[in-house]
Write an enzyme that holds these catalytic residues in place. Structure first.
Site, mmCIF file in Angstrom:
data_model
loop_
_atom_site.group_PDB
_atom_site.id
_atom_site.type_symbol
_atom_site.label_atom_id
_atom_site.label_comp_id
_atom_site.label_asym_id
_atom_site.label_seq_id
_atom_site.Cartn_x
_atom_site.Cartn_y
_atom_site.Cartn_z
ATOM 1 N N CYS A 112 30.225 39.478 22.637
ATOM 2 C CA CYS A 112 28.930 40.490 23.275
ATOM 3 C C CYS A 112 28.329 41.272 22.131
ATOM 4 C CB CYS A 112 29.730 41.361 24.521
ATOM 5 S SG CYS A 112 30.724 40.182 25.438
ATOM 6 N N HIS A 247 25.390 46.481 25.656
ATOM 7 C CA HIS A 247 25.530 45.467 26.369
ATOM 8 C C HIS A 247 25.983 45.699 27.728
ATOM 9 C CE1 HIS A 247 28.305 42.134 27.400
ATOM 10 N NE2 HIS A 247 29.335 42.795 27.314
ATOM 11 N N ASN A 277 27.761 40.493 33.500
ATOM 12 C CA ASN A 277 27.928 40.330 31.999
ATOM 13 C C ASN A 277 27.734 39.069 31.665
ATOM 14 O OD1 ASN A 277 28.914 40.380 29.509
ATOM 15 N ND2 ASN A 277 30.822 41.411 30.084
HETATM 16 O O1 UT7 Z 1 32.027 42.058 27.754
HETATM 17 C C1 UT7 Z 1 33.106 42.259 26.873
HETATM 18 C C2 UT7 Z 1 33.546 43.748 27.334
HETATM 19 N N1 UT7 Z 1 34.342 43.659 28.679
HETATM 20 C C3 UT7 Z 1 34.332 44.720 29.301
HETATM 21 O O2 UT7 Z 1 33.904 45.834 28.862
HETATM 22 C C4 UT7 Z 1 35.167 45.198 30.676
HETATM 23 C C5 UT7 Z 1 35.991 46.276 30.511
HETATM 24 N N2 UT7 Z 1 36.677 46.394 31.712
HETATM 25 C C6 UT7 Z 1 36.416 46.782 32.779
HETATM 26 O O3 UT7 Z 1 35.048 46.750 32.966
HETATM 27 C C7 UT7 Z 1 37.260 46.976 33.962
HETATM 28 O O4 UT7 Z 1 38.755 47.397 33.333
HETATM 29 C C8 UT7 Z 1 37.512 46.077 35.153
HETATM 30 C C9 UT7 Z 1 36.101 46.102 36.057
HETATM 31 C C10 UT7 Z 1 37.598 44.703 34.576
HETATM 32 C C11 UT7 Z 1 38.595 46.312 36.017
HETATM 33 O O5 UT7 Z 1 38.382 47.487 36.591
HETATM 34 P P1 UT7 Z 1 39.549 48.540 36.600
HETATM 35 O O6 UT7 Z 1 39.206 49.879 37.383
HETATM 36 O O7 UT7 Z 1 40.050 48.641 35.165
HETATM 37 O O8 UT7 Z 1 40.538 47.798 37.589
HETATM 38 P P2 UT7 Z 1 42.250 47.240 37.189
HETATM 39 O O9 UT7 Z 1 42.234 46.197 36.199
HETATM 40 O O10 UT7 Z 1 42.937 48.535 36.827
HETATM 41 O O11 UT7 Z 1 42.599 46.795 38.391
HETATM 42 C C12 UT7 Z 1 42.916 47.661 39.670
HETATM 43 C C13 UT7 Z 1 43.116 46.921 40.829
HETATM 44 C C14 UT7 Z 1 44.479 45.815 40.633
HETATM 45 O O12 UT7 Z 1 45.198 45.613 41.881
HETATM 46 P P3 UT7 Z 1 46.668 46.435 41.624
HETATM 47 O O13 UT7 Z 1 47.212 45.987 40.698
HETATM 48 O O14 UT7 Z 1 46.332 47.768 41.421
HETATM 49 O O15 UT7 Z 1 47.218 46.353 42.960
HETATM 50 C C15 UT7 Z 1 43.699 44.489 40.308
HETATM 51 O O16 UT7 Z 1 44.455 43.323 40.686
HETATM 52 O O17 UT7 Z 1 42.456 46.114 41.189
HETATM 53 C C16 UT7 Z 1 42.653 44.557 41.362
HETATM 54 N N3 UT7 Z 1 41.447 43.889 41.141
HETATM 55 C C17 UT7 Z 1 40.773 43.353 42.110
HETATM 56 N N4 UT7 Z 1 40.443 43.591 43.582
HETATM 57 C C18 UT7 Z 1 39.377 42.938 44.082
HETATM 58 C C19 UT7 Z 1 41.062 43.245 40.031
HETATM 59 N N5 UT7 Z 1 40.041 42.199 40.141
HETATM 60 C C20 UT7 Z 1 39.550 42.607 41.482
HETATM 61 C C21 UT7 Z 1 38.670 42.204 42.403
HETATM 62 N N6 UT7 Z 1 38.614 42.282 43.596
HETATM 63 N N7 UT7 Z 1 37.783 41.217 41.558
#
Ligand code: UT7
Length: 320
Positions: A112, A247, A277
């Site tokens: 990215c 980005h 993204n």
């Molecule tokens: O381009 C390269 C750079 N990439 C980035 O900058 C991405 C950086 N990271 C992020 O943007 C965020 O971490 C995410 C958007 C990917 C995830 O958000 P988060 O608030 O960090 O969520 P999390 O990974 O802590 O997950 C929270 C919960 C989990 O469930 P449990 O374990 O709490 O039961 C996940 O399984 O949300 C769940 N989850 C979803 N739920 C519904 C993860 N993806 C989804 C989904 N729909 N699509």
């Protein structure tokens, strides 16, 4: 050391649009979860186009916009993590279609941050030879790398391409680019090869994998570092910048950066709501949209900042 001026802007996104609610048919998710956690509402998917074709459409638009004759282009660099072939490069394949008979042409892989890295490389190479103009492209078909049963990644990414034609100038250019090894493998997509005759074990998972939480944490530090470093190099401060083009990964990352620098959110150009993204394509698509949409005008200062797999992060300040 010379700098660069952008003299042509282009972008292209495929027509097929996938809305957040469309994912409900294949994974356990919701529009509420995706939009509140990321800011993304829809993304484009290339059904009929390849990574090279997306790049071609964006580069053609930039070339037409620049009014530069193809014979004057001495260098083409494409940033991508989803090329159609290991070889030849995307850039090489584009030359004929763009009417460029001969030029140095190659691809780079810096995820990215790729477009900002490529601009930096193009500036250095133009400085070294007698060519005036280069085309720099970011293009991705990330939909081909996604595992559509993995809800933690498949809702985040989209396809598209952006490009600029740049001209060597006498002004100094400001670039900051960094990498560090991703020892924990928090963001990767493996290159899978067909021939396994001499291999004991064969990996079959080519999908993009990410530990979102860890990447999020990295991104907060990386974006702030990249912005601070390039401002320090240039002797400018945040208020001297007319528009920040980050980005497009997550709206919450941008909000935190705004807070860190005490900036108005309107100072950041965002389109991730529409495209998700698009990795190396996200900054040049946003840059081209901002220019053609009148959000940036001649004389403005624009700060581009990328971050992603590698891990990589990079920034530059451009005078429009
Ligand atoms: O381009 C390269 C750079 N990439 C980035 O900058 C991405 C950086 N990271 C992020 O943007 C965020 O971490 C995410 C958007 C990917 C995830 O958000 P988060 O608030 O960090 O969520 P999390 O990974 O802590 O997950 C929270 C919960 C989990 O469930 P449990 O374990 O709490 O039961 C996940 O399984 O949300 C769940 N989850 C979803 N739920 C519904 C993860 N993806 C989804 C989904 N729909 N699509």
């Amino acid at each position: 050391m010379s700098g660069i001026k952008i003299v042509g802007y282009g972008h292209f996104v495929p027509e097929t649009t996938i809305y957040n609610d469309d994912f409900k048919a294949i994974i356990d998710t919701s529009d509420e979860w995706i939009s509140s956690r990321t800011g993304i509402k829809e993304r484009r998917v290339a059904v009929n186009e390849t990574t090279t074709e997306l790049a071609l459409r964006a580069a053609k638009m930039a070339l037409e916009d620049s009014k530069v004759d193809p014979s004057e282009i001495g260098l083409v660099i494409t940033a991508t993590m989803s090329p159609d072939s290991f070889t030849p490069s995307t850039s090489s394949k584009l030359l004929g279609e763009l009417g460029i008979k001969q030029a140095m042409a190659f691809d780079i892989s810096a995820a990215c941050s790729g477009f900002v890295y490529a601009l930096n490389i193009a500036t250095a190479l133009l400085n070294q030879n007698n060519k005036e103009y280069a085309i720099v492209i970011g293009t991705e078909c990330l939909s081909e790398l996604l595992d559509y049963s993995d809800r933690t990644t498949c809702v985040l990414f989209g396809d598209g391409a952006g490009a600029v034609v740049i001209k060597k100038t006498a002004d100094a250019g400001y670039f900051y680019a960094m990498s560090k090894t991703d020892t924990e493998n928090i963001l990767y997509a493996k290159a899978i090869r067909g021939n396994d005759l001499f291999l004991n074990s064969k990996s079959t998972d080519y999908h993009l994998r990410m530990d979102g939480r860890k990447v999020y944490k990295f991104a907060l530090d990386a974006v702030s570092d990249a912005i601070s470093q390039v401002l320090e190099m240039s002797g400018l401060n945040v208020n001297d910048i007319d528009l920040f083009i980050p980005h497009q990964a997550n709206e919450r990352i941008i909000m935190s950066v705004c807070k860190h620098f005490d900036l108005d959110f309107n100072k950041f150009y965002l389109n991730l709501e529409r495209y998700g993204n698009t990795s190396a394509a996200s900054i040049p698509i946003a840059l081209s949209e901002a220019y053609h949409g009148g959000k940036i005008k001649p004389g403005n200062r624009v700060l581009l900042v990328g971050f992603g797999a590698g891990l990589t992060w990079a920034s530059t300040i451009l005078k429009i």
